[in-house]
Scaffold this motif. Structure first.
Motif, short mmCIF file in Angstrom:
data_model
loop_
_atom_site.label_atom_id
_atom_site.label_comp_id
_atom_site.label_asym_id
_atom_site.label_seq_id
_atom_site.Cartn_x
_atom_site.Cartn_y
_atom_site.Cartn_z
N GLU A 1 0.84 -1.19 0.00
CA GLU A 1 0.00 0.00 0.00
C GLU A 1 0.88 1.24 0.00
OE1 GLU A 1 -2.80 2.09 3.29
OE2 GLU A 1 -3.26 -0.02 2.84
N PRO A 2 0.64 2.21 -0.88
CA PRO A 2 1.51 3.39 -0.92
C PRO A 2 1.32 4.27 0.31
CG PRO A 2 -0.37 3.68 -2.39
CD PRO A 2 -0.43 2.26 -1.88
N GLU A 3 2.33 5.06 0.61
CA GLU A 3 2.27 6.04 1.69
C GLU A 3 2.31 7.44 1.08
OE1 GLU A 3 5.26 5.48 4.60
OE2 GLU A 3 4.72 3.39 5.04
N PRO A 4 1.41 8.30 1.51
CA PRO A 4 1.39 9.65 0.92
C PRO A 4 2.63 10.45 1.33
CG PRO A 4 -0.10 9.53 2.79
CD PRO A 4 0.38 8.13 2.54
N GLN A 5 3.27 11.03 0.33
CA GLN A 5 4.42 11.90 0.58
C GLN A 5 3.94 13.34 0.79
OE1 GLN A 5 7.51 10.28 0.85
NE2 GLN A 5 6.05 8.57 0.75
N ARG A 6 4.86 14.22 0.98
CA ARG A 6 4.49 15.62 1.20
C ARG A 6 3.63 16.12 0.03
NH1 ARG A 6 5.90 19.59 4.53
NH2 ARG A 6 5.52 21.73 3.82
N GLY A 7 2.51 16.73 0.34
CA GLY A 7 1.61 17.26 -0.68
C GLY A 7 0.71 16.23 -1.32
N GLU A 8 0.77 14.97 -0.87
CA GLU A 8 -0.02 13.90 -1.47
C GLU A 8 -1.16 13.47 -0.55
OE1 GLU A 8 2.97 11.50 -4.46
OE2 GLU A 8 2.63 10.68 -2.45
N VAL A 9 -2.14 12.84 -1.19
CA VAL A 9 -3.31 12.29 -0.51
C VAL A 9 -3.41 10.82 -0.84
CG1 VAL A 9 -5.83 12.34 -0.45
CG2 VAL A 9 -4.56 14.49 -0.53
N LEU A 10 -3.65 9.98 0.17
CA LEU A 10 -3.87 8.56 -0.06
C LEU A 10 -5.36 8.32 -0.20
CD1 LEU A 10 -2.73 5.67 -0.29
CD2 LEU A 10 -3.03 5.47 2.20
N VAL A 11 -5.76 7.77 -1.36
CA VAL A 11 -7.16 7.56 -1.67
C VAL A 11 -7.47 6.07 -1.67
CG1 VAL A 11 -8.99 7.88 -3.39
CG2 VAL A 11 -7.23 9.64 -3.08
N ARG A 12 -8.49 5.68 -0.94
CA ARG A 12 -9.03 4.33 -1.08
C ARG A 12 -10.00 4.37 -2.25
NH1 ARG A 12 -12.68 0.61 3.10
NH2 ARG A 12 -12.83 -1.19 1.69
N VAL A 13 -9.67 3.69 -3.32
CA VAL A 13 -10.48 3.72 -4.54
C VAL A 13 -11.75 2.91 -4.32
CG1 VAL A 13 -10.51 3.27 -7.01
CG2 VAL A 13 -8.37 3.92 -5.90
N ARG A 14 -12.87 3.52 -4.62
CA ARG A 14 -14.16 2.85 -4.48
C ARG A 14 -14.74 2.40 -5.81
NH1 ARG A 14 -15.30 1.33 0.81
NH2 ARG A 14 -14.87 3.06 2.23
N ALA A 15 -14.47 3.16 -6.87
CA ALA A 15 -15.01 2.80 -8.19
C ALA A 15 -14.16 3.44 -9.27
CB ALA A 15 -16.46 3.24 -8.34
N THR A 16 -14.05 2.77 -10.39
CA THR A 16 -13.38 3.31 -11.57
C THR A 16 -14.28 3.05 -12.77
OG1 THR A 16 -12.21 1.28 -12.17
CG2 THR A 16 -11.13 2.71 -10.59
N SER A 17 -14.00 3.71 -13.90
CA SER A 17 -14.76 3.43 -15.11
C SER A 17 -13.84 3.42 -16.31
CB SER A 17 -15.89 4.45 -15.32
OG SER A 17 -15.38 5.70 -15.75
N LEU A 18 -14.30 2.77 -17.38
CA LEU A 18 -13.49 2.58 -18.59
C LEU A 18 -13.82 3.62 -19.65
CD1 LEU A 18 -13.27 -0.22 -17.13
CD2 LEU A 18 -13.01 -1.22 -19.39
#
Length: 329
Positions: free
Chosen positions: A18-35
């Motif tokens: 799982e990535p860790e947010p660096q300075r200025g970043e946001v960690l998002v739990r993805v709920r949905a994507t589309s094509l």
């Protein structure tokens, strides 16, 4: 966490840290994507790339903020967010360099993504994650394609892809008359149900540009959302008539068509505007509009994360009418 990466034209699911947010970043739990159509082109090696191979695909996503890095001020844990299609185009003119999701940097087909805070917008509570995930590419493209459309204008949409369906729905909200093209009676019925004032079967009527003129009393279209490219552009010019229509050049899903000469363009009086989806400001403007004039995105199917292959195949079949969504939660 689970992610998908392409290998030799196929999607392969992997487990990665799982990535860790660096300075200025946001960690998002993805709920949905589309094509989108570009996702198929990238997977098939038919789209330009600016990054390494094996990038996580998909440009569109909605989810929750679960952590923020140092210096983040725009979002906090628990916020619902939507990814902007262009992570570094905030507003104004198109930047000289763009890094796309899936072809220049990792996309969103993963359980978690760490991205710069400026690459996100707030997802309104009125939209589900699945609905929100349909917006960043197709809906924003339709929105920017229709900039300046006024009540009473005639808008021409081509086919039943995501951009065309959003353009139809938005154009009707703007008070425009919509002429749409499609290839079957079933799709024509759906377009009519969404508000199309006239629908033309382009297979039964190959010279559909003239049919657009006939349907509008010779006036033609004021705005053409041109998604077909070389396969449809010649007929779009006919549909433009001679009254200075604007053709929004969106895509190239159509096959090769007849060449178009300079005098064809000149006589049409049409102006051309290339659409690069839109900036974060455009996305925020669209969301403000939807807060006042909500619409329901047309969703063809929703697939679980473990059925990403099925989602791609459903989209590839071109039998879909509406967005193909992957639920990650």
């Amino acid at each position: 966490m689970r992610v998908y990466r392409p290998e030799t034209g196929k999607l392969v699911r992997r487990d990665e840290p799982e990535p860790e947010p660096q300075r200025g970043e946001v960690l998002v739990r993805v709920r949905a994507t589309s094509l989108n159509y570009r996702d198929l082109l990238i997977l098939d090696g038919e789209h330009f790339t600016t990054g390494p191979g094996g990038l996580i695909p998909l440009s569109d996503a909605a989810g929750d903020v679960v952590a923020v890095g140092a210096g983040v001020t725009r979002f906090a844990a628990g916020d619902r967010v939507l990814g902007n299609f262009h992570s570094h185009w905030i507003a104004g003119r198109l930047p000289e360099t763009l890094v796309g999701y899936g072809n220049g940097q990792d996309g969103w087909l993963a359980e978690y993504r760490a991205v710069p805070e400026h690459a996100l917008v707030a997802l309104p509570d009125s939209l589900t994650y699945e609905q929100g995930a349909t917006l960043p590419c197709a809906a924003v493209t339709a929105w920017t394609s229709l900039a300046g459309v006024r009540p009473g204008d005639v808008v021409l949409t081509l086919g039943t892809g995501g951009v065309s369906l959003f353009a139809l729905q938005l154009a009707k909200q703007f008070g425009a008359r919509v002429v749409a093209t499609t290839s079957s009676a079933a799709k024509a019925a759906k377009l009519t149900g969404l508000g199309a004032d006239a629908v033309i079967d382009y297979r039964a009527t190959p010279e559909w540009g003239q049919a657009v003129l006939d349907a509008t009393g010779g006036r033609g279209a004021d705005r053409i959302v041109e998604v077909g490219g070389p396969g449809t552009f010649a007929q779009s010019l006919v549909a433009a008539g001679t009254h200075h229509a604007e053709i929004a050049l969106v895509g190239f899903v159509g096959a090769d068509g007849p060449p178009v000469g300079f005098m064809d363009l000149f006589r049409s009086g049409a102006s051309l505007r290339k659409i690069w989806v839109g900036s974060r400001e455009d996305t925020e403007d669209l969301l403000r509009w939807l807060a006042v004039r909500p619409l329901e995105p047309v969703v063809d199917s929703v697939h679980p994360f473990d059925d990403a292959d099925g989602a791609f195949e459903r989209f590839r079949s071109r039998r879909n009418l509406g967005k193909v969504v992957i639920s990650v939660a």
